[in-house]
Enzyme design. Sequence first.
Site, PDB file in Angstrom:
ATOM      1  N   TYR A 159       0.857  -1.189   0.000  1.00  0.00           N
ATOM      2  CA  TYR A 159       0.000   0.000   0.000  1.00  0.00           C
ATOM      3  C   TYR A 159       0.888   1.232   0.000  1.00  0.00           C
ATOM      4  CZ  TYR A 159      -3.473   3.436   1.707  1.00  0.00           C
ATOM      5  OH  TYR A 159      -4.296   4.524   1.859  1.00  0.00           O
ATOM      6  N   ASP A 208       9.413   3.189  -0.753  1.00  0.00           N
ATOM      7  CA  ASP A 208       8.368   3.865   0.017  1.00  0.00           C
ATOM      8  C   ASP A 208       8.664   3.616   1.493  1.00  0.00           C
ATOM      9  OD1 ASP A 208       4.707   3.715   0.192  1.00  0.00           O
ATOM     10  OD2 ASP A 208       6.213   4.783   1.360  1.00  0.00           O
ATOM     11  N   LYS A 230       4.968  10.081   8.436  1.00  0.00           N
ATOM     12  CA  LYS A 230       4.847   9.572   9.807  1.00  0.00           C
ATOM     13  C   LYS A 230       5.882  10.149  10.788  1.00  0.00           C
ATOM     14  CE  LYS A 230       2.607   5.463   7.939  1.00  0.00           C
ATOM     15  NZ  LYS A 230       1.232   5.349   8.408  1.00  0.00           N
TER      16      LYS A 230
HETATM   17  P1  KE4 Z   1      -0.879   8.620   4.257  1.00  0.00           P
HETATM   18  O1  KE4 Z   1      -1.401   9.247   2.981  1.00  0.00           O
HETATM   19  O2  KE4 Z   1      -1.917   7.779   4.977  1.00  0.00           O
HETATM   20  O3  KE4 Z   1      -0.175   9.636   5.167  1.00  0.00           O
HETATM   21  O4  KE4 Z   1       0.322   7.623   3.847  1.00  0.00           O
HETATM   22  C1  KE4 Z   1       0.054   6.621   2.896  1.00  0.00           C
HETATM   23  C2  KE4 Z   1       1.076   5.510   3.040  1.00  0.00           C
HETATM   24  C3  KE4 Z   1       2.083   5.410   2.098  1.00  0.00           C
HETATM   25  N1  KE4 Z   1       3.029   4.441   2.176  1.00  0.00           N
HETATM   26  C4  KE4 Z   1       3.016   3.550   3.205  1.00  0.00           C
HETATM   27  C5  KE4 Z   1       4.084   2.492   3.259  1.00  0.00           C
HETATM   28  C6  KE4 Z   1       2.014   3.619   4.206  1.00  0.00           C
HETATM   29  O5  KE4 Z   1       2.026   2.717   5.217  1.00  0.00           O
HETATM   30  C7  KE4 Z   1       1.027   4.622   4.123  1.00  0.00           C
HETATM   31  C8  KE4 Z   1      -0.091   4.744   5.134  1.00  0.00           C
HETATM   32  N2  KE4 Z   1      -0.148   3.731   6.131  1.00  0.00           N
HETATM   33  C9  KE4 Z   1      -1.465   3.414   6.664  1.00  0.00           C
HETATM   34  C10 KE4 Z   1      -1.293   2.260   7.655  1.00  0.00           C
HETATM   35  N3  KE4 Z   1      -1.172   1.045   6.984  1.00  0.00           N
HETATM   36  C11 KE4 Z   1      -2.130   4.594   7.272  1.00  0.00           C
HETATM   37  C12 KE4 Z   1      -3.336   4.269   8.104  1.00  0.00           C
HETATM   38  C13 KE4 Z   1      -4.591   4.701   7.428  1.00  0.00           C
HETATM   39  O6  KE4 Z   1      -4.729   4.495   6.207  1.00  0.00           O
HETATM   40  O7  KE4 Z   1      -5.465   5.223   8.162  1.00  0.00           O
END
Ligand code: KE4
Length: 433
Positions: A147, A242, A270
């Site tokens: 993801y 990523d 993060k």
């Molecule tokens: P955000 O757009 O949610 O800040 O980041 C996207 C993203 C991109 N790349 C990786 C490896 C990620 O883990 C994420 C977002 N992680 C999720 C948890 N698996 C965020 C939690 C959520 O979607 O509420």
Amino acid sequence: MSPLTTRNSDSLFEKAKAVIPGGVNSPVRAYKSVGRNPLFIKKAAGSRIWDADGNSYIDYVGSWGPMILGHAHPRVIEAVQRAAADGTSYGAPTELEIRMAETISTLMPSIQMVRMVNSGTEATMSAVRLARAFTGKEKIIKFEGCYHGHADSFLIKAGSGALTFGVPDSPGVPADVASGTLTATFNNLSSVQALLTEHQGSVAAVIVEPVVGNMGCIPPEPGFLHGLRSLCTKENVLLIFDEVMTGFRVAPGGAQELYRVSPDLTTLGKVIGGGLPVGAYGGRRDIMEMVAPQGPMYQAGTLSGNPLAMAAGLETLSVIREDPDFYTRLEAKAARLSGGLQKVIDTLWLPLKQNRVGSMFTLFFTKQPVKDYGTAVTADREKFGVFFRGMLDRGITLAPSQFEAGFMSIAHSDEDIDRTIEAARGALEKIYR
Ligand code: KE4
């Protein structure tokens, strides 16, 4: 053990559902895959969170990764308060952004230039646009179950929320966008080679979670990341790490330091925001110089480099860097937890598998080693849901999906960890006895 009373969270959830889709602002928070209403959180400090009914929990979600210092670290709070007193946003450059860029570049030398954005999704979306602009090629390769945020190009067999909902392709993603994204198998170099051969000359980049968090935690097998690096170099394809989740989490310089592999571009989020909205993409200078206004590739953001997010992120990274033993101590805490859980699994002869890299970890409800999407989905989601609810009843919050990683913070004490192990023993005995 008295059942949890969550009357206030339940009524807040009903109210929320009237005005927010699904009652939440990010799908996984709705607890859909773990069979109960979500908790509404009132406050957090250190390793703890408190819900709207006053119940306290030892927390391993940690806002999905940012809370590596634990919640509400006094120095981070003070840094944000100090920054806010001078205004919350200017829409103009600040010295803080230079400090953040220099810090990132020092910790991750493959990042010679970096652009701040406001989320991981913005970071990955921009990095892919940049890869296409730099190479003049259009296709990208991602890995099934990984993801990278919710931009159209990535919701193709996405992991994380979409995987939990079992909807590999999201409605609303145009077919021609989907056709530009090729999907390989994590830990399987020949699946990448096959796509590069089949689409010779039209692949701009490979994007990978170097340690997967979004199928649950899945480490790269020995040689996999090095193999990706040489394949990309050979085929003149950019390698994008990523590291939104792994950045400054699995090592001071993220997964690229841990596994000694230099990507061409890296995405971050993060931890570098200390819990405030943040993202970043960066890498080789010759590539980054294509980004507007220096180059022709357009990308912008009203709140990019926001002073509060920069202050929180810089203070978080400072606290880490001032402690030479930070990662050793964090590793010891995570090892204590996984060691204790393994004892429970072995004593009770349980068909469970643990994956862990540093302070990110997942307990899979399958007896198969989990090394890719195909093995991850053999996990029993039903049993995971029962386990999740059992742990909640015992005062522990885990990530509310089998396909997510949990996070240890430096604030978790040995008592927290030992209590977690005992809670897991109780919850697992109820399932398997
Ligand atoms: P955000 O757009 O949610 O800040 O980041 C996207 C993203 C991109 N790349 C990786 C490896 C990620 O883990 C994420 C977002 N992680 C999720 C948890 N698996 C965020 C939690 C959520 O979607 O509420």
